[in-house]
Scaffold this motif. Sequence first.
Motif, PDB file in Angstrom:
ATOM      1  N   SER A 255      -6.141   4.328 -11.080  1.00 11.23           N
ATOM      2  CA  SER A 255      -5.221   5.353 -10.589  1.00 11.23           C
ATOM      3  C   SER A 255      -3.808   4.874 -10.847  1.00 11.23           C
ATOM      4  O   SER A 255      -3.590   3.785 -11.395  1.00 11.23           O
ATOM      5  CB  SER A 255      -5.431   5.598  -9.084  1.00 11.23           C
ATOM      6  N   ASN A 256      -2.832   5.666 -10.441  1.00  8.86           N
ATOM      7  CA  ASN A 256      -1.434   5.282 -10.615  1.00  8.86           C
ATOM      8  C   ASN A 256      -0.879   4.498  -9.427  1.00  8.86           C
ATOM      9  O   ASN A 256       0.340   4.366  -9.286  1.00  8.86           O
ATOM     10  CB  ASN A 256      -0.562   6.504 -10.881  1.00  8.86           C
ATOM     11  N   SER A 257      -1.750   3.972  -8.573  1.00  9.42           N
ATOM     12  CA  SER A 257      -1.281   3.089  -7.510  1.00  9.42           C
ATOM     13  C   SER A 257      -0.831   1.770  -8.119  1.00  9.42           C
ATOM     14  O   SER A 257      -1.365   1.325  -9.142  1.00  9.42           O
ATOM     15  CB  SER A 257      -2.383   2.831  -6.480  1.00  9.42           C
ATOM     16  N   PHE A 258       0.145   1.125  -7.512  1.00 13.88           N
ATOM     17  CA  PHE A 258       0.581  -0.170  -8.001  1.00 13.88           C
ATOM     18  C   PHE A 258      -0.569  -1.180  -7.954  1.00 13.88           C
ATOM     19  O   PHE A 258      -0.671  -2.043  -8.817  1.00 13.88           O
ATOM     20  CB  PHE A 258       1.787  -0.672  -7.188  1.00 13.88           C
ATOM     21  N   ALA A 259      -1.429  -1.055  -6.947  1.00 13.66           N
ATOM     22  CA  ALA A 259      -2.553  -1.987  -6.838  1.00 13.66           C
ATOM     23  C   ALA A 259      -3.386  -1.956  -8.107  1.00 13.66           C
ATOM     24  O   ALA A 259      -3.744  -2.996  -8.672  1.00 13.66           O
ATOM     25  CB  ALA A 259      -3.406  -1.643  -5.621  1.00 13.66           C
ATOM     26  N   ASN A 260      -3.719  -0.760  -8.582  1.00 15.70           N
ATOM     27  CA  ASN A 260      -4.551  -0.639  -9.772  1.00 15.70           C
ATOM     28  C   ASN A 260      -3.781  -0.953 -11.050  1.00 15.70           C
ATOM     29  O   ASN A 260      -4.307  -1.607 -11.959  1.00 15.70           O
ATOM     30  CB  ASN A 260      -5.155   0.757  -9.839  1.00 15.70           C
TER      31      ASN A 260
ATOM     32  N   HIS B 188       5.029   6.610 -11.475  1.00 11.95           N
ATOM     33  CA  HIS B 188       5.052   7.813 -12.300  1.00 11.95           C
ATOM     34  C   HIS B 188       5.388   7.416 -13.734  1.00 11.95           C
ATOM     35  O   HIS B 188       5.916   6.342 -13.981  1.00 11.95           O
ATOM     36  CB  HIS B 188       6.063   8.833 -11.772  1.00 11.95           C
TER      37      HIS B 188
ATOM     38  N   SER C  13       0.836  -1.188   0.000  1.00 15.92           N
ATOM     39  CA  SER C  13       0.000   0.000   0.000  1.00 15.92           C
ATOM     40  C   SER C  13       0.877   1.247   0.000  1.00 15.92           C
ATOM     41  O   SER C  13       1.981   1.252   0.519  1.00 15.92           O
ATOM     42  CB  SER C  13      -0.902   0.005   1.237  1.00 15.92           C
ATOM     43  N   GLY C  14       0.382   2.297  -0.612  1.00 14.34           N
ATOM     44  CA  GLY C  14       1.090   3.563  -0.593  1.00 14.34           C
ATOM     45  C   GLY C  14       2.172   3.699  -1.643  1.00 14.34           C
ATOM     46  O   GLY C  14       2.894   4.693  -1.639  1.00 14.34           O
ATOM     47  N   VAL C  15       2.329   2.741  -2.567  1.00 16.29           N
ATOM     48  CA  VAL C  15       3.329   2.850  -3.624  1.00 16.29           C
ATOM     49  C   VAL C  15       2.631   3.285  -4.903  1.00 16.29           C
ATOM     50  O   VAL C  15       1.685   2.639  -5.361  1.00 16.29           O
ATOM     51  CB  VAL C  15       4.076   1.520  -3.839  1.00 16.29           C
ATOM     52  N   TYR C  16       3.108   4.369  -5.457  1.00 13.86           N
ATOM     53  CA  TYR C  16       2.509   4.944  -6.662  1.00 13.86           C
ATOM     54  C   TYR C  16       3.556   5.067  -7.757  1.00 13.86           C
ATOM     55  O   TYR C  16       4.727   5.360  -7.491  1.00 13.86           O
ATOM     56  CB  TYR C  16       1.902   6.315  -6.359  1.00 13.86           C
TER      57      TYR C  16
ATOM     58  N   ALA D  33      -2.364   4.599 -16.476  1.00 14.08           N
ATOM     59  CA  ALA D  33      -3.312   5.003 -15.436  1.00 14.08           C
ATOM     60  C   ALA D  33      -4.216   6.132 -15.939  1.00 14.08           C
ATOM     61  O   ALA D  33      -3.832   6.913 -16.802  1.00 14.08           O
ATOM     62  CB  ALA D  33      -2.566   5.464 -14.190  1.00 14.08           C
TER      63      ALA D  33
END
Length: 361
Positions: free
Chosen positions: A151-156, A33, A28-31, A77
Motif C-alpha cells: 500500500s502507500n503507507s510509509f510502513a510498506n 502520495h 502509523s497513519g502516514v501515507y 505502491a
Amino acid sequence: MRRLVRIAAAFILALAFAAPVGAAGPPSGVYAHTYLHVRPNASTSPTGLSPSTIKSAYNFSSSSTAGSGKTIAIVDAYDHPSIAADLAMFSSQYGLPACTTANGCFQKVNQTGGSSYPRKNAGWALEIALDVEWAHAIAPGAHILLVEASSNSFANLLAAEDYAKAHAQYVSNSWGAAEFSGETSYDSHFAQSGVSFFVSSGDNGIPAEYPSSSPNVISVGGTTLHFSGGNFSSETGWSGSGGGCSVYESKAAAQTTGSVNCNTQRATPDVSLDADPASGVSVYDSVRYQGQSGWWTVGGTSASAPMWAARSAVAGAIVNATYVYGNSITYRDIISGNNGASCLVGYDLVTGRGSWTGIAP
C-alpha cells in the motif's frame, strides 16, 4: 471545553506523526502520495516528449547499452498488472532494446521480493509506468527492478525500500508526504553502502517534503523545457517544483547552498530535470486511468527522479551529496523561474544546482 477538545485533537495528531520510542517502522497513519501531473486525455499515439528529445536537450548518451551492468530499482505502491507488456510497447515505439523478464532485464516483485502482488491502483499504475519506462529510456542497458509496496503507507513503502537497496545500485522514489516530527528516525532506510537514492522533491513548491528532505537522498526538483521550431531553446524552473529548508533534517556535510540561507538545515532540491507537464514526457499505460488508457503526457517530479537515477546508472558512480556538490557533474544552471522561492545563479530552492548535462560522467 472547546479549547480542551482542540488541545486533545492536536495531541492525538502529534502522536500520529511522532516516532514511537524504540520502533523500527515509520509512524502509523502516514501515507505517501505520488508526484504525478497528467495532461488530460489519453491517445492512441504519443503526444509527449520522446526519449530522443530528452536526450538531445540534455546531451545524454544515445547508446543502447548505456547503464549496462547496473540495476535501477523503482519503489512504488500497489500493482501494475501489465507493466511488462506496457514497457514492451514503449520500447517498441521508441526503438529501445527489449527489457523483459525473459531476457533478465526486467523483474517485478512485492515488497519482500515475492511474486504475490498487491491490488491494482490506477493512479499508482500510471506512476509505475512512468518510472519504469523512463528509467529504461535513459539507461536502456540497465536492469530494472520494480518493487511494489502493499500500500502507500510509509510502513510498506519503507519495507519495499529495504528490499530495493539490497538488490540494486540505484533506487528511485517518486513519492512522499509532508514532513513530520521524528522523520529522522527513518533516514536509515535510505542508507546502504554502494547504493544511490533519488527522491522527487514534490509538486507543490515550498515547503520541503519527506523523504526528499533526508540528507541521505538526492532530492530531484523540476524544470520546464522550452522549444523553438522543434529545437530545444532554454530551460527554466517549474513553478510546481518542490523545495525549501527542512524543519527537522540537518544538511549533509557536503551540501553547499550559496546565498540560500537554510543555516544548518537540509535544503531541497539538490538537482533538477524536466518535470513540467507542459513539457511532459510520453508514457504508455494500459491500466485505465480516469476511464482512459493508452499514451499519456505526464510531468511532475515523478518524471525527473527516475531519469536522474537512470542518468546516474549511466555514469556508474555512487551519486551522493559529495558527488552532487563536488566537481563530477556538468550542470545547466537554471536562473529563471519561481516556486515560491526564486531561481538564482548557483544553488536555489527551485532547481538545486540545476540539470545534469553532457554524456561524460
